[in-house]
Motif scaffolding. Structure first.
Motif, PDB file in Angstrom:
ATOM      1  N   ALA A 223     -23.929  -0.858 -72.943  1.00  0.00           N
ATOM      2  CA  ALA A 223     -25.132  -1.020 -73.022  1.00  0.00           C
ATOM      3  C   ALA A 223     -25.924  -1.719 -71.180  1.00  0.00           C
ATOM      4  N   ALA A 224     -24.921  -1.335 -70.802  1.00  0.00           N
ATOM      5  CA  ALA A 224     -25.216  -1.888 -69.238  1.00  0.00           C
ATOM      6  C   ALA A 224     -25.468  -0.402 -68.697  1.00  0.00           C
ATOM      7  N   LEU A 225     -25.573   0.276 -69.050  1.00  0.00           N
ATOM      8  CA  LEU A 225     -26.065   1.876 -68.702  1.00  0.00           C
ATOM      9  C   LEU A 225     -28.027   1.192 -69.317  1.00  0.00           C
ATOM     10  N   ASN A 226     -27.744   1.353 -69.849  1.00  0.00           N
ATOM     11  CA  ASN A 226     -28.777   1.030 -71.537  1.00  0.00           C
ATOM     12  C   ASN A 226     -30.187   0.231 -70.365  1.00  0.00           C
ATOM     13  N   ARG A 227     -29.075  -0.434 -70.183  1.00  0.00           N
ATOM     14  CA  ARG A 227     -29.922  -1.789 -69.206  1.00  0.00           C
ATOM     15  C   ARG A 227     -31.226  -0.769 -67.951  1.00  0.00           C
ATOM     16  N   VAL A 228     -30.379  -0.012 -67.220  1.00  0.00           N
ATOM     17  CA  VAL A 228     -30.413   0.665 -66.469  1.00  0.00           C
ATOM     18  C   VAL A 228     -31.918   1.527 -66.715  1.00  0.00           C
ATOM     19  N   ARG A 229     -31.455   1.735 -67.947  1.00  0.00           N
ATOM     20  CA  ARG A 229     -32.099   3.379 -68.643  1.00  0.00           C
ATOM     21  C   ARG A 229     -33.699   3.043 -68.612  1.00  0.00           C
ATOM     22  N   GLN A 230     -33.526   1.319 -70.015  1.00  0.00           N
ATOM     23  CA  GLN A 230     -35.234   0.526 -70.298  1.00  0.00           C
ATOM     24  C   GLN A 230     -35.537   0.291 -69.253  1.00  0.00           C
ATOM     25  N   ARG A 231     -35.645   0.341 -68.001  1.00  0.00           N
ATOM     26  CA  ARG A 231     -36.047  -0.273 -67.056  1.00  0.00           C
ATOM     27  C   ARG A 231     -36.926   0.954 -66.663  1.00  0.00           C
ATOM     28  N   SER A 232     -35.929   2.227 -66.764  1.00  0.00           N
ATOM     29  CA  SER A 232     -36.849   3.446 -65.699  1.00  0.00           C
ATOM     30  C   SER A 232     -38.041   3.879 -67.008  1.00  0.00           C
ATOM     31  N   GLN A 233     -38.189   2.982 -68.222  1.00  0.00           N
ATOM     32  CA  GLN A 233     -38.635   3.606 -69.562  1.00  0.00           C
ATOM     33  C   GLN A 233     -37.946   4.911 -69.932  1.00  0.00           C
ATOM     34  N   HIS A 234     -37.057   4.402 -69.912  1.00  0.00           N
ATOM     35  CA  HIS A 234     -36.218   6.133 -71.056  1.00  0.00           C
ATOM     36  C   HIS A 234     -35.241   5.821 -71.635  1.00  0.00           C
ATOM     37  N   PRO A 235     -35.619   6.152 -73.441  1.00  0.00           N
ATOM     38  CA  PRO A 235     -34.935   5.920 -74.610  1.00  0.00           C
ATOM     39  C   PRO A 235     -33.481   5.650 -74.637  1.00  0.00           C
ATOM     40  N   THR A 236     -33.140   4.533 -75.081  1.00  0.00           N
ATOM     41  CA  THR A 236     -31.496   4.000 -75.005  1.00  0.00           C
ATOM     42  C   THR A 236     -31.003   5.536 -75.012  1.00  0.00           C
ATOM     43  N   LEU A 237     -29.821   5.041 -74.934  1.00  0.00           N
ATOM     44  CA  LEU A 237     -28.558   6.094 -75.366  1.00  0.00           C
ATOM     45  C   LEU A 237     -27.432   5.581 -76.435  1.00  0.00           C
ATOM     46  N   SER A 238     -27.232   5.580 -77.221  1.00  0.00           N
ATOM     47  CA  SER A 238     -26.390   5.932 -78.305  1.00  0.00           C
ATOM     48  C   SER A 238     -24.648   5.914 -77.790  1.00  0.00           C
TER      49      SER A 238
ATOM     50  N   LEU B 116     -18.902  10.839 -69.809  1.00  0.00           N
ATOM     51  CA  LEU B 116     -19.070  10.590 -67.879  1.00  0.00           C
ATOM     52  C   LEU B 116     -20.985  11.204 -67.811  1.00  0.00           C
ATOM     53  N   GLN B 117     -21.118  12.389 -67.969  1.00  0.00           N
ATOM     54  CA  GLN B 117     -21.640  12.765 -67.597  1.00  0.00           C
ATOM     55  C   GLN B 117     -23.324  12.110 -67.710  1.00  0.00           C
ATOM     56  N   ASN B 118     -23.425  11.149 -69.053  1.00  0.00           N
ATOM     57  CA  ASN B 118     -24.475  10.211 -68.696  1.00  0.00           C
ATOM     58  C   ASN B 118     -24.123   9.533 -67.744  1.00  0.00           C
ATOM     59  N   ILE B 119     -23.575   9.049 -67.433  1.00  0.00           N
ATOM     60  CA  ILE B 119     -22.801   7.617 -65.605  1.00  0.00           C
ATOM     61  C   ILE B 119     -23.416   8.820 -64.807  1.00  0.00           C
ATOM     62  N   ILE B 120     -22.707  10.334 -64.642  1.00  0.00           N
ATOM     63  CA  ILE B 120     -22.915  10.405 -62.838  1.00  0.00           C
ATOM     64  C   ILE B 120     -24.401  10.558 -63.512  1.00  0.00           C
ATOM     65  N   ASP B 121     -25.475  11.243 -63.773  1.00  0.00           N
ATOM     66  CA  ASP B 121     -26.380  11.667 -64.050  1.00  0.00           C
ATOM     67  C   ASP B 121     -27.373  10.539 -64.018  1.00  0.00           C
ATOM     68  N   GLU B 122     -27.281   8.995 -64.549  1.00  0.00           N
ATOM     69  CA  GLU B 122     -27.872   7.719 -64.435  1.00  0.00           C
ATOM     70  C   GLU B 122     -27.558   7.684 -63.193  1.00  0.00           C
ATOM     71  N   ARG B 123     -26.245   7.220 -62.645  1.00  0.00           N
ATOM     72  CA  ARG B 123     -26.051   7.269 -60.808  1.00  0.00           C
ATOM     73  C   ARG B 123     -26.093   7.973 -60.407  1.00  0.00           C
ATOM     74  N   ARG B 124     -26.640   9.249 -60.278  1.00  0.00           N
ATOM     75  CA  ARG B 124     -27.431  10.075 -59.452  1.00  0.00           C
ATOM     76  C   ARG B 124     -29.601   9.746 -59.197  1.00  0.00           C
ATOM     77  N   ALA B 125     -29.345   9.322 -60.372  1.00  0.00           N
ATOM     78  CA  ALA B 125     -31.421   9.411 -60.232  1.00  0.00           C
ATOM     79  C   ALA B 125     -31.292   8.168 -59.676  1.00  0.00           C
ATOM     80  N   GLU B 126     -30.507   7.031 -60.255  1.00  0.00           N
ATOM     81  CA  GLU B 126     -30.957   6.024 -59.882  1.00  0.00           C
ATOM     82  C   GLU B 126     -31.027   5.233 -58.879  1.00  0.00           C
ATOM     83  N   LEU B 127     -29.909   5.900 -57.956  1.00  0.00           N
ATOM     84  CA  LEU B 127     -29.401   5.773 -56.483  1.00  0.00           C
ATOM     85  C   LEU B 127     -29.011   6.644 -55.686  1.00  0.00           C
ATOM     86  N   PHE B 128     -30.683   7.389 -55.789  1.00  0.00           N
ATOM     87  CA  PHE B 128     -30.752   8.600 -54.817  1.00  0.00           C
ATOM     88  C   PHE B 128     -31.394   7.780 -54.021  1.00  0.00           C
ATOM     89  N   SER B 129     -30.138   8.602 -52.778  1.00  0.00           N
ATOM     90  CA  SER B 129     -31.017   8.122 -51.429  1.00  0.00           C
ATOM     91  C   SER B 129     -30.629   6.693 -50.725  1.00  0.00           C
TER      92      SER B 129
END
Lengths: 547, 1017
Positions: A436-451, A455-468
């Motif tokens: 739910a926490a991860l999806n909150r971040v995704r929703q803000r980025s206008q991405h569909p929620t994951l079901s 671990l790869q979801n987390i890795i990728d979401e961190r990479r995208a969200e926390l870039f630079s």
């Protein structure tokens, strides 16, 4: 007779003079006596001490050149600069993994002192406040001491992220024990966590939006809890110790549940003046204009990372004065195209393409790469999180430009992602709150929620969200994927020459104009080196393997 | 002995025939010295008819035809002139007596004087005659090449620049300038002195001589004595005039536009597209002009048995060789020296120098993008001087359209702009010159007031008050311009006022006693010194009006960036010192010096503030030994002395302030803002220095062995000194263990050895009306760091945006050049092949090696003086051998700058190239830090060729003058060097000498054509 009087008086004068050795006492100007200042410190005095502690912290691990280094050494960002050769500050070594212990990041001083030194300078400053100011019941004084606990814990944590086992500075060193050996990570992490939990108990708990601006971004209970979670998660994953990952869950969850923080609706607003003291920033560097004295409270990170006007025409919205460092890597651009897609709101918050740049408004007809010029270490995308927006700059005129935009150190999106990760690692996200926490971040980025959470979801979401945001390097080290993602580090150099004649196709030169000299990954990078000067100064400090 | 001579002369006189005749007769005879040795080269002149003269031959014989009632003068340097009436004699043998005054020549030493023959240390003495008629305007320049082991180092040749003096090389990681004492007053420099007003300069080179100055003597001591009125009741009024025209003596061969474009293409920069195919600008031609300097000196001197008076006033105006009036020095100096013997036992006196000066200088040595001298050598030759306003290039029009403020010349023409993209930080040399107007005005008074008391014979008690006081006012105005988005300069005005006051009070007593053959000397004293400096500085960025008459801080408009600064600084030292000397029969001498110094708490912890500096020296005059007589006769040796000395000196100047302690510093820039808008709180934090109360001054220990010899009736003099100097306990800032929270700590570490041999040879002779002298000196210098100040090497000077190139490291000379070694060139590609010294197949920092050094192997100088009748001629030259320099005009991130032509013309250009020296031009940073850019900077310069003519006395006396001399001189006219840069003699000379081997574009020493006139009444 007269003569003897003269001689006698001369002799007397000589003796008189020789007795006035008090003339040799020459107190220093602009300096305050060390011991008595702490002994008799008022709250006002203590505020001066803690103000300096914040200053040291923000000019240490959070300082722009330190941040540049850790961005560049990761796989997300390349060195950039005016020319490939324009990297006297050894960013090129970071990019190509050809660092040496004599490089400034380890050895210093680049800005007066090295990263290593500034970490301990901050801890020392805080130790002095905690140990030397007598205990009182004054709540303000207690708060200042709690801030000192917070800052020293965060500083040592940053040191551990970089070196894993730097010396433990839990007390004021004397000339007897000053040659401290490498610290024991297991002991240090407990000290860090206990400092942070004690600070969290004393520091005020305030809603980020509205109230944090009143205290100018001073540390709050929420900041201490967020760092508690961050430190515990880092230690637990770095050392494969699930017990510590578990410790991260409750503090992070309490932040999420506190309702003191939220995500700002549009990620493109982050890192701008409009999100100063916003609901998303849990701990931030206050870059406000500072009234009459006008001391720049910001570092010039936007200058380092903005368009280099020598090479490219700069749109009206920006100040045409950047040095062009820290450009997004090909790997990251490809990743984000896949993960977010070029039209996505977050993609555009993180990256600005040459096409977008060309569409902006200019002062005259000229736009694009200047005739005969090229952009080094670049493939046609700029780092959009660090642009020099004209409207955000200090009102100062002059040759150097600083942005008023606050610099977030930890924001709510990161807390959500850390919580998701801690939940997943500790208990496989048994109650789904991590997802739910991860999806909150995704929703803000206008991405569909994951079901489901992986671990790869987390890795990728961190990479995208926390870039630079200076997380990637430490992530790929603790996730033990650095050897894979940096396998070919520094072997290729890209130069960007604008559009190919008569087309909208990007003209990118590979290894022609400048050639990569890196040899790819080397296992010694799992642990970065101590500076050679530190090893000389402290023979008890052991260098890491391979360095 | 003297008695014997007198008897002999009387006998000779008695033996004279007692008749007289007015006719010419032939007179001959032999001239011998008191030891019976024939004297060659003695002038035998008929009194009243100087045209009639003869000279003694190798056997001391002469022959002259004179009227029988005339008188003959027997003249020879170093001997008392004898006048003998011929009285009709045909044979006149003469015994010349050595001139006691000459033999008793004295030398100034610390807190006293000493007979030159009694000296036991190594003291170079430069007399008035060596300094007079020099066209240099600085006293330091006038010393160049005059004494072995005394090197004059020029960081710049600009008007008003101050050369520094190095005695026996560099011995520390910090500044190593010697202590300078003028008439007993400690001064900060001696450039303010007019060379004309100097009577003598003594350089105390060995540790024993210098030790009397203790904690400040480690780099040697220079004692300057200004003139006192000459011994003449009649008095003398004099006027000296000098005018010189200056020009650059040596211009580097830069690439012309065509070569430049080809060079850039070869290294991958497309400069051709920015070239119109015609423009070819050689910037030095535009930026250099003929400079003018003039000097007027007017003065008077006179004396009687009770008093001496010397007054002179000198004006110097010097507009240097950079086009325009931005390199100008104007200086007015007055010297007033007077003493008066009030009582038999009391003499009082005062010496004062008053200086008023104005200085404007151009930027140099600051890295190429920040200095005029740099931009003159690197600005693109494809850029025109100015544009035609009616035919501006497109990109310039665009700049104007976008609101750029482009710098223009006086006629409103826009100065050329580098159109290449990276060129935006490099400006047109005229912009570099005109972007800033700065001027320093200074007034200084330096002087002493003293009383000498002589209560009993042999005892002199001196009480001396020395003082220096002055102020300086500096104004610096930056013009606003915008050449590009990056090339921006805001208007700003900085005004700085400085006041300084220094005084020293010294009381000391000298006692001399001779008992039979024993001579005893003793001296003891006390010194107290205090200095007080104050400054106030204001900076503003907005003026009510930018017109020239508004460029004062009073017309500033309030603006948040306005800044003020200022603080006062006090320094105190206190010292006791003493000397004991004993000599026996002019054969054996021994001397001991001792000084105890205390420095105030700004430098040293109270527990550690006293320093003790002992020394001892011995001398043995062999020629006064009976057993040497046969040797002396055989070798025509007249004097020979061995000297040996050993002593300990300190160097507190290397220490910074309060380096031994840690304190809390309150500072605004260290604070933080705890609200959203205002309310920044001042920060208080430790200074970051790990305390070390044990830190102390740098110490040097020096052994000196010397031999002085004079032959052939004093005509040939040879002096040899060998020294070995170890400098210990260098003060160095080192990394503190960071876990303490401190970043730095200051420690005493490291050891530097200097040793060398110094030769001085001089020959002087008179042959009839022709007299000449030749003197030469040579000093070898071996310098090595024996122990580093930390493990490994300490980096020094860094080539801009590249790497450090000079290092301080055990086993190597101080701040040696550590470079990549170019091993060869790939014939196919032209790529550089760097030596892979550690064999790991990667060329990185670890492969750099010792490549060269900024300190010469040896320095030398020679002077030839000739005089014939009224003509005099001086030729003097100086040189340095075995010195390297890195041509470092190129920034690593500005590869499109111009450079020396040979980097293209003598470079690999294609696989068919042969016989080239340089690889294919490359933008790789390593090349800038490689042996490819290092050159031999040995040089020899003819510093002066001067021809003078003094009008005969009978003519000048008719026009009521005492003397009238005119001269022409070519100064710094001829340079022999292989160095391709501007001037091998000047070099970057940072405060710690770490850039000595690096050339970043210094103002060259110009060559000068000098005309001068000296008259006296």
């Amino acid at each position: 007779m007269k003569k003897s009087i003269i001689f006698a008086s001369l002799l007397l004068l000589t003796f008189y003079l020789s007795s006035c050795t008090k003339e040799l006492n020459n107190p220093r100007k602009g300096a305050t006596d060390f011991d008595s200042f702490y002994e008799n410190a008022t709250v006002e005095d203590a505020e001066k001490l803690i103000a300096a502690s914040y200053n040291i912290y923000f000019s240490g691990p959070e300082e722009v050149q330190v941040q540049n280094f850790f961005e560049i050494i990761s796989d997300d960002i390349t060195c950039g600069g005016g020319k490939y050769a324009d990297n006297a500050n050894r960013y090129r070594n970071a990019d190509e993994l050809t660092c040496q212990p004599s490089d400034w990041i380890f050895h210093g001083p680049r800005r007066g002192y090295s990263l290593y030194q500034s970490i301990y300078k901050c801890i020392y400053q805080c130790n002095l406040i905690i140990d030397k100011i007598p205990e009182t019941d004054d709540t303000e004084m207690k708060r200042i001491k709690a801030e000192a606990m917070f800052l020293r814990a965060v500083s040592l944590f940053e040191g551990m992220r970089v070196w894993h086992d730097p010396p433990f500075a839990d007390h004021i060193y004397t000339s007897e024990d000053m040659l401290a050996p490498n610290g024991d990570p297991a002991v240090m992490i407990d000290w860090i966590l206990s400092n942070l939990s004690e600070a969290a108990n004393i520091l005020p708990s305030v809603p980020a939006k509205g109230q944090q601006s009143v205290i100018g971004g001073r540390a709050t209970s929420g900041a201490a809890l967020a760092f508690y979670g961050k430190a515990a998660l880092w230690y637990g994953t770095q050392y494969n110790n699930v017990e510590y990952v578990k410790k991260a869950i409750d503090p992070l969850n309490s932040i999420i549940k506190s309702n003191l923080y939220d995500l700002v609706p549009n990620p493109q607003d982050l890192f701008r003046v409009k999100t100063d003291f916003c609901e998303e920033y849990i701990f931030e560097r206050n870059c406000a204009e500072t009234g009459s004295d006008k001391t720049m409270q910001n570092d010039n990170r936007q200058t380092w990372r903005s368009f280099q006007a020598d090479n490219v025409y700069v749109p009206k919205a920006f100040k045409g004065y950047g040095w062009g460092f820290c450009n997004p890597s090909v790997e990251f651009i490809e990743f984000l195209k896949q993960h977010d897609g070029e039209d996505n709101i977050r993609f555009q918050a993180k990256l600005m393409s040459y096409d977008q740049l060309m569409d902006m408004e200019y002062a005259d007809q000229n736009k694009g790469i200047k005739p005969g010029a090229y952009y080094t270490n670049h493939v046609g995308y700029w780092n959009a999180t660090a642009l020099m927006w004209d409207e955000d700059l200090y009102t100062e005129t002059g040759n150097n430009f600083y942005s008023r935009a606050n610099n977030p150190i930890i924001r709510f999106a990161e807390v959500l992602l850390m919580y998701a990760e801690a939940q997943f690692v500790a208990n496989g996200d048994s109650d789904g709150s991590g997802l739910a926490a991860l999806n909150r971040v995704r929703q803000r980025s206008q991405h569909p929620t994951l079901s489901t959470l992986t671990l790869q979801n987390i890795i990728d979401e961190r990479r995208a969200e926390l870039f630079s945001e200076n997380e990637r390097w430490f992530d790929i080290i603790r996730w033990k994927i650095a050897d894979k993602v940096l396998e070919n580090a520094g072997k290729k150099r890209y130069s960007f020459l604008g559009y190919k004649e008569g087309t909208k196709e990007y003209n990118i030169d590979v290894n022609g104009i400048s050639k990569g000299e890196g040899n790819g990954w080397d296992d010694k990078y799992w642990q970065l080196p101590f500076g050679d000067n530190e090893l000389q100064a402290n023979p008890n400090l052991k260098q890491h393997t391979g360095w | 002995m003297k008695k014997n001579v007198r008897i002999l002369c009387t006998l000779l006189l008695l033996a004279m025939p007692l008749f007289a005749d007015a006719q010419n007769i032939s007179v001959n005879g032999t001239v011998k010295d008191v030891h019976g040795v024939p004297v060659t080269g003695v002038s035998v002149v008929q009194v009243g008819n100087t045209a009639n003269s003869a000279v003694t031959d190798l056997d001391g014989k002469y022959d002259i035809s004179v009227p029988e009632n005339s008188t003959l003068d027997f003249i020879f340097l170093g001997f008392r002139t004898q006048s003998i009436a011929v009285s009709g004699r045909q044979v006149i043998d003469v015994v010349l007596e050595e001139d006691a005054v000459l033999l008793e020549e004295t030398v100034v030493i610390g807190y006293g004087i000493q007979k030159k023959s009694d000296l036991t240390g190594s003291v170079a003495s430069i007399k008035e005659s060596d300094l007079s008629n020099r066209s240099s305007v600085s006293a330091v320049e006038a010393l160049q090449g005059k004494a072995a082991g005394v090197q004059i180092v020029n960081a710049s040749g600009a008007p008003g620049s101050e050369p520094s003096i190095q005695i026996r090389g560099y011995s520390s990681n910090s500044s190593t300038t010697p202590l300078i004492i003028v008439d007993g007053l400690k001064v900060d420099n001696m450039n303010y002195l007019d060379p004309e007003s100097i009577s003598s300069v003594e350089v105390l080179k060995d540790a024993a001589s210098a030790a009397i100055y203790g904690i400040e003597a480690g780099n040697g001591v220079i004692l300057v004595t200004t003139k006192s009125g000459k011994n003449s009741e009649k008095g003398r009024v004099f006027y000296n005039f000098m005018s010189s025209t200056q020009s650059a003596s040596h211009l580097p061969k830069l690439m012309d536009a065509k070569t430049y474009v080809e060079y850039q293409e070869l290294q991958g920069n497309n400069s051709r597209s920015f070239w119109d195919g015609k423009t070819d600008t050689y910037w030095p031609d535009y930026m250099l002009e003929k400079g003018q300097a003039i000097r007027h000196t007017v003065g008077l001197e006179g004396s009687n048995e009770k008093s001496n008076l010397y007054i002179s006033l000198t004006y110097i105006g010097n507009n240097g060789i950079i086009a325009g009036d931005k390199d100008v020095m104007k200086r007015l100096t007055g010297q007033i020296n007077a003493d008066y013997k009030i009582k038999k036992w009391l003499t009082v006196g005062t010496n004062n120098s008053i200086q008023k000066s104005m200085l404007r200088s151009v930027s140099e040595m600051q890295g190429i993008n920040a200095s005029l001298l740099g931009s003159m050598l690197v600005f693109d030759p494809i850029v025109p001087w100015t544009y035609d306003n009616n035919n501006l290039p497109e990109f310039v029009k665009k700049k104007l359209d976008s609101g750029m403020e482009l710098p223009r010349d006086a006629d409103g023409n826009i100065y050329g702009i580098s159109s290449q993209n990276i060129g935006s930080l490099i400006y047109h040399p005229a912009v570099m010159r005109d972007r800033n107007d700065s001027q320093t005005d200074m007034f200084n008074l330096r002087g002493i007031l003293y009383a000498n008391l002589t209560p009993v014979k042999g005892l002199v008690i001196t009480s001396r008050l020395g003082y220096r006081a002055g102020y300086s006012q500096q104004s610096s105005y930056n013009h606003a311009y915008r050449i590009s988005d990056i090339g921006v300069q805001d208007m700003s005005l900085v005004g700085t006022s400085r006041n300084n006051l220094f005084y020293q009070w010294e009381n000391f007593a000298n006692y001399n006693k001779s008992i039979k053959k024993h001579n005893l000397q003793a001296m003891a004293g006390f010194s107290f010194q205090k200095s007080h400096n104050d400054y106030t500085q204001g900076t503003t960025y907005v003026l009510t009006d930018n017109a020239e008459n508004y460029r004062y801080l009073s017309y500033a408009t309030n603006d948040s960036r306005m800044a003020v600064a200022g603080v006062s600084t006090d320094r105190v030292t206190m010292s006791y010192f003493g000397r004991l000397g004993w000599s026996y029969d002019n054969r054996y001498m021994i001397q001991g010096n001792f000084r105890a110094d205390a420095y105030d708490t700004s430098k040293l912890d109270p527990s550690n503030r006293w320093g003790y500096f002992p020394s001892v020296s011995v001398g043995w005059t062999l020629t006064n030994e009976q057993f040497m007589k046969s040797v002396k006769d055989a070798l025509k040796l007249t004097f020979m002395k061995f000297r040996a000395s050993y002593g300990v000196n300190g160097n507190v100047n290397a220490m910074g302030d309060y380096q031994y302690s840690d304190v809390l510093v309150a500072s605004n820039s260290n604070g933080y803002n705890f609200t959203d808008y205002t309310g920044r709180i001042v920060g208080v934090s430790p200074s970051g220095v790990l305390p070390n109360p044990k830190i102390k001054w740098e110490t040097s220990v020096q052994l000196d062995l010397g031999l002085d010899m004079r032959f052939l009736n004093e005509r040939l003099a040879i002096s040899i000194d060998w020294y070995n100097k170890n400098t210990n306990d260098l003060i160095t800032s080192t990394t503190a263990p960071a876990n303490t929270g401190s970043t730095t700590t200051y420690i005493n570490a490291g050891k530097v050895n200097n040793h060398g041999t110094e030769f001085e040879v001089s020959w002087k002779e008179n042959v009839g009306d022709f007299s000449y002298s030749v003197s030469g000196n040579l000093a070898t210098l071996h310098n090595k760091v024996l122990e580093g100040t930390q493990v490994g090497r300490v980096a020094g000077y860094t080539v801009h945006t590249a790497e450090a190139v000079t290092y301080f490291e055990a086993g190597y000379p101080l701040w040696y050049l550590r470079l990549y070694e170019v091993q060869g060139v790939d014939q196919e590609t032209g790529a550089v092949i760097y030596a892979d010294h550690n064999g790991d197949n990667i060329i990185n920092d670890e492969d750099r090696i010792y490549a060269g050094k900024g300190m010469p192997d040896f320095t030398y100088g020679f002077t030839i003086n000739m005089a014939y009748k009224g003509f005099d001629f001086t030729l003097y030259g100086t040189g340095a051998q075995g010195v390297d320099r890195l041509y470092s005009m190129t920034r690593a991130d500005n590869t499109t700058g111009n450079t020396l032509a040979e980097f293209y013309t003598d470079a690999w250009q294609n696989p068919q190239s042969t016989g080239y020296r340089h690889p294919k031009p490359t933008t790789d940073t390593k090349i800038l830090c490689s042996t490819d850019r290092m050159f031999d900077a040995s040089f020899f310069k003819i510093k002066q060729i001067q021809l003078g003519y003094s009008l005969p006395k009978n003519i000048v006396s008719k026009i009521k003058m005492g003397d009238l001399r005119i001269y022409v001189s070519l100064d710094d006219w001829i340079t022999f060097t292989k160095y391709p840069g501007l001037d091998p003699e000047v070099g970057l000379y940072g405060s710690a000498t770490n850039g000595l081997a690096v050339d970043t574009g210094s103002y060259p020493i110009s060559k000068k054509l000098v005309f001068g006139l000296n008259v006296s009444f």
